[in-house]
Design a protein around this motif. Structure first.
Motif, PDB file in Angstrom:
ATOM      1  N   ASP A 148     -53.315   1.513 -43.973  1.00 30.46           N
ATOM      2  CA  ASP A 148     -53.731   0.979 -45.272  1.00 30.46           C
ATOM      3  C   ASP A 148     -53.836   2.093 -46.306  1.00 30.46           C
ATOM      4  O   ASP A 148     -53.505   1.899 -47.487  1.00 30.46           O
ATOM      5  CB  ASP A 148     -55.078   0.270 -45.139  1.00 30.46           C
ATOM      6  CG  ASP A 148     -54.980  -1.054 -44.384  1.00 30.46           C
ATOM      7  OD1 ASP A 148     -53.847  -1.522 -44.141  1.00 30.46           O
ATOM      8  OD2 ASP A 148     -56.037  -1.604 -44.027  1.00 30.46           O
ATOM      9  N   ARG A 205     -55.328   1.211 -38.337  1.00 27.58           N
ATOM     10  CA  ARG A 205     -55.132   0.306 -39.473  1.00 27.58           C
ATOM     11  C   ARG A 205     -55.624   0.955 -40.761  1.00 27.58           C
ATOM     12  O   ARG A 205     -54.995   0.829 -41.821  1.00 27.58           O
ATOM     13  CB  ARG A 205     -55.881  -1.005 -39.212  1.00 27.58           C
ATOM     14  CG  ARG A 205     -55.764  -2.026 -40.354  1.00 27.58           C
ATOM     15  CD  ARG A 205     -54.322  -2.480 -40.581  1.00 27.58           C
ATOM     16  NE  ARG A 205     -54.191  -3.343 -41.729  1.00 27.58           N
ATOM     17  CZ  ARG A 205     -54.292  -4.679 -41.677  1.00 27.58           C
ATOM     18  NH1 ARG A 205     -54.537  -5.277 -40.531  1.00 27.58           N
ATOM     19  NH2 ARG A 205     -54.136  -5.397 -42.760  1.00 27.58           N
ATOM     20  N   TRP A 238     -48.293  -5.306 -39.465  1.00 25.92           N
ATOM     21  CA  TRP A 238     -46.971  -5.044 -38.917  1.00 25.92           C
ATOM     22  C   TRP A 238     -46.222  -3.962 -39.677  1.00 25.92           C
ATOM     23  O   TRP A 238     -45.493  -3.165 -39.066  1.00 25.92           O
ATOM     24  CB  TRP A 238     -46.159  -6.332 -38.857  1.00 25.92           C
ATOM     25  CG  TRP A 238     -46.647  -7.219 -37.759  1.00 25.92           C
ATOM     26  CD1 TRP A 238     -47.306  -8.415 -37.883  1.00 25.92           C
ATOM     27  CD2 TRP A 238     -46.555  -6.959 -36.358  1.00 25.92           C
ATOM     28  NE1 TRP A 238     -47.626  -8.909 -36.650  1.00 25.92           N
ATOM     29  CE2 TRP A 238     -47.177  -8.054 -35.689  1.00 25.92           C
ATOM     30  CE3 TRP A 238     -46.015  -5.930 -35.595  1.00 25.92           C
ATOM     31  CZ2 TRP A 238     -47.263  -8.120 -34.296  1.00 25.92           C
ATOM     32  CZ3 TRP A 238     -46.102  -5.998 -34.218  1.00 25.92           C
ATOM     33  CH2 TRP A 238     -46.715  -7.077 -33.585  1.00 25.92           C
ATOM     34  N   ARG A 267     -48.594  -2.677 -46.220  1.00 29.16           N
ATOM     35  CA  ARG A 267     -49.050  -4.041 -46.485  1.00 29.16           C
ATOM     36  C   ARG A 267     -49.100  -4.829 -45.186  1.00 29.16           C
ATOM     37  O   ARG A 267     -48.096  -5.348 -44.718  1.00 29.16           O
ATOM     38  CB  ARG A 267     -48.120  -4.707 -47.494  1.00 29.16           C
ATOM     39  CG  ARG A 267     -48.039  -3.932 -48.808  1.00 29.16           C
ATOM     40  CD  ARG A 267     -47.075  -4.565 -49.783  1.00 29.16           C
ATOM     41  NE  ARG A 267     -47.505  -5.901 -50.185  1.00 29.16           N
ATOM     42  CZ  ARG A 267     -46.797  -6.698 -50.998  1.00 29.16           C
ATOM     43  NH1 ARG A 267     -45.626  -6.295 -51.462  1.00 29.16           N
ATOM     44  NH2 ARG A 267     -47.260  -7.898 -51.305  1.00 29.16           N
ATOM     45  N   GLY A 268     -50.284  -4.899 -44.604  1.00 25.94           N
ATOM     46  CA  GLY A 268     -50.479  -5.673 -43.397  1.00 25.94           C
ATOM     47  C   GLY A 268     -50.270  -4.872 -42.126  1.00 25.94           C
ATOM     48  O   GLY A 268     -49.707  -3.768 -42.133  1.00 25.94           O
TER      49      GLY A 268
END
Length: 308
Positions: free
Chosen positions: A45, A41, A53, A50-51
Motif C-alpha cells: 500500500d 500489505r 493482488w 491498489r489492492g
C-alpha cells in the motif's frame, strides 16, 4: 555454483527420503509471511499498489524486473491470465521493481522482528541459519527455473533475518519452478493441478478456485479431464490411480529439489532444519497463515536424514 545437472554431484551427499519435503515444511511458513503478514500489505500500500493482488504480484515478481503479465502468468503457472493482467503491468507505474524489492525486505524485517522478537532475530542462531540457508540457495540449480534464478541473483541483504528470508525465498521458488516442470511433463495444466490439490485435501476447493480466478466451467473441464484419465472419481475424490499419479508428481518434485541440500550436506541440513523448526512453529501458532491456505503447507514433521 550453478549447474544444469539434477541430484547430487560428485562430492555431494544424497539425502534421505523425505529430506527436501521436510525442509520445505520448515521454510515455507517463514517465506509465506510475504503474502499473509500485515506488514506486507502495508508495504505494498505504501508503494501505491491498489489492492492485495497488485501488491502480491509486484512484490513476488520484482526480482524478474518490470515484466509483463504474460511472463508472470507463465512463471507463476496456476493463475488465470486475467488475475495477473489486472495487476501487471499497471503496478510498475506505481513503483518499479527496485522499490518493490526494498519494500518487501522492509516488510519482512518488521514482520519477523514482531513475530520472533528482537532477541531471536538478533541472535547468533539466526545468523547461523541465515548463512546455512544462503549457502544452500547459492547451490540451487537454476537452469530452466526462472523465479529461482531471479531470486538467487539478488544481492545478499542485511540484517541476518532478512538474509534468511531471501535465501528461503530462493529455495522456495527453486522448488516451485521444479514442481511446475514436473506438472508440465505429466501433462497437468494449471487448473488440473489445482483440482488435484483440492482432491488431495491440501487446499480448500473454493479458495483455490477463487484466489486463482478460474471460472467454474474451467474447473469442471479440468475435473472431466482427470476423470477421463482415471485419476478422479465421480465424487470428486482421487481414485487409486489418481493418488498414485499425484504421489509420483510430489516424489519427482522432491527429487528435483534435492540439489541445495545435497550441496549443504546432511549434517548441516539437519542443523538448519533444527534452527528453522521453531520459526515455522511460531508462524503457525501466530495464526497469520489462513485456514485452508492455498499453499497447502502443513506443520513440519521430524527430519530424517537417512542415517546421519
Amino acid at each position: 555454483m550453478r549447474t544444469e545437472q539434477y541430484g547430487p554431484k560428485n562430492g555431494e551427499e544424497a539425502m534421505g527420503d523425505g529430506m527436501s519435503r521436510a525442509m520445505w515444511e520448515r521454510y515455507e511458513p517463514v517465506h509465506d509471511l510475504v503474502y499473509f503478514a500485515p506488514e506486507a500489505r502495508e508495504a505494498a500500500d505504501g508503494l501505491g499498489m491498489r489492492g492485495f493482488w497488485m501488491g502480491y504480484f509486484a512484490l513476488r515478481a520484482a526480482p524478474l524486473g518490470a515484466v509483463p503479465a504474460s511472463v508472470v502468468t507463465g512463471s507463476f503457472y496456476v493463475f488465470h491470465p486475467d488475475r495477473v493482467a489486472r495487476a501487471l503491468p499497471d503496478a510498475w507505474a506505481y513503483a518499479g521493481p527496485a522499490d518493490a524489492l526494498a519494500a518487501r525486505q522492509w516488510a519482512m524485517d518488521v514482520a519477523m522482528t514482531r513475530l520472533f522478537g528482537a532477541d531471536v532475530v538478533g541472535s547468533p542462531e539466526m545468523a547461523e541459519a541465515a548463512d546455512l540457508a544462503w549457502e544452500a540457495a547459492a547451490a540451487a540449480d537454476t537452469a530452466g527455473r526462472v523465479l529461482a534464478a531471479a531470486n538467487q541473483a539478488l544481492d545478499r541483504p542485511e540484517p541476518s533475518h532478512v538474509r534468511l528470508w531471501q535465501a528461503l525465498t530462493t529455495l522456495r521458488e527453486h522448488r516451485g519452478d521444479g514442481h511446475f516442470a514436473v506438472l508440465v511433463g505429466q501433462g497437468l495444466g494449471p487448473v488440473e493441478a489445482m483440482v488435484l490439490k483440492a482432491a488431495a485435501r491440501e487446499g480448500d476447493r473454493e479458495i483455490l478456485r477463487d484466489t486463482r480466478k478460474w471460472e467454474a466451467s474451467a474447473w469442471q473441464a479440468a475435473e472431466s479431464a482427470l476423470r477421463a484419465r482415471g485419476w478422479l472419481g465421480e465424487d470428486g475424490a482421487l481414485t487409486p490411480a489418481g493418488a498414485a499419479g499425484r504421489a509420483a508428481v510430489e516424489a519427482q518434485t522432491d527429487a528435483v529439489a534435492e540439489r541445495p541440500w545435497a550441496a549443504l550436506g546432511a549434517d548441516r541440513t539437519e542443523r538448519l532444519a533444527a534452527l528453522l523448526e521453531p520459526l515455522a512453529r511460531t508462524v503457525w501458532d501466530s495464526g497469520v497463515l489462513p485456514s485452508g491456505n492455498p499453499v497447502g503447507v502443513r506443520r513440519p514433521h521430524r527430519v530424517d536424514t537417512g542415517g546421519h
